[in-house]
Write an enzyme that holds these catalytic residues in place. Structure first.
Site, PDB file in Angstrom:
ATOM      1  N   ASN A 164      -6.313  -2.444   2.173  1.00 14.76           N
ATOM      2  CA  ASN A 164      -6.384  -3.897   2.186  1.00 14.76           C
ATOM      3  C   ASN A 164      -7.834  -4.331   2.292  1.00 14.76           C
ATOM      4  O   ASN A 164      -8.639  -3.670   2.951  1.00 14.76           O
ATOM      5  CB  ASN A 164      -5.621  -4.464   3.387  1.00 14.76           C
ATOM      6  CG  ASN A 164      -4.123  -4.371   3.232  1.00 14.76           C
ATOM      7  OD1 ASN A 164      -3.601  -4.237   2.140  1.00 14.76           O
ATOM      8  ND2 ASN A 164      -3.413  -4.445   4.344  1.00 14.76           N
ATOM      9  N   ARG A 172       0.838  -1.215   0.000  1.00 17.52           N
ATOM     10  CA  ARG A 172       0.000   0.000   0.000  1.00 17.52           C
ATOM     11  C   ARG A 172       0.865   1.255   0.000  1.00 17.52           C
ATOM     12  O   ARG A 172       0.566   2.218  -0.700  1.00 17.52           O
ATOM     13  CB  ARG A 172      -0.933   0.018   1.207  1.00 17.52           C
ATOM     14  CG  ARG A 172      -2.048  -1.006   1.116  1.00 17.52           C
ATOM     15  CD  ARG A 172      -2.904  -0.987   2.360  1.00 17.52           C
ATOM     16  NE  ARG A 172      -2.083  -1.325   3.511  1.00 17.52           N
ATOM     17  CZ  ARG A 172      -2.352  -0.982   4.767  1.00 17.52           C
ATOM     18  NH1 ARG A 172      -3.437  -0.289   5.055  1.00 17.52           N
ATOM     19  NH2 ARG A 172      -1.559  -1.336   5.756  1.00 17.52           N
TER      20      ARG A 172
END
Length: 90
Positions: free
Chosen positions: A36, A18
């Site tokens: 996520n 990320r």
């Protein structure tokens, strides 16, 4: 300007993916977010210049070890006005 909803599958959680995504998007002046999902995938929305989005998605496919991208699915969606940055969501 375009915006895409993207699902990234593979070994993409618990490996800094990320944050890599956020840095890569910011370097290309793209906005949006990444997070996520419970199923082990990473979901994101990205907005900006279409050519920059293409190179951004291509760079995600080549994420460094220990991340390993197996598949990227993207769908064009409506743009969001006044979005100022690319962020990591919890």
């Amino acid at each position: 300007m375009k915006r895409f909803h993207v699902i990234v599958d593979g070994k993409v959680q618990g490996v800094g993916f990320r944050y890599h995504t956020q840095i890569t998007a910011s370097q290309r002046d793209l906005t949006g977010w990444v997070r996520n999902k419970l199923d082990g995938t990473v979901e994101l929305e990205v907005q900006g210049d279409p050519d920059q989005i293409v190179t951004f998605l291509s760079s995600l496919e080549k994420a460094r070890f220990p991340a390993k991208v197996a598949d990227i699915k993207s769908t064009e969606i409506s743009i969001q006005e006044n979005e100022g940055m690319f962020s990591v969501r919890g």
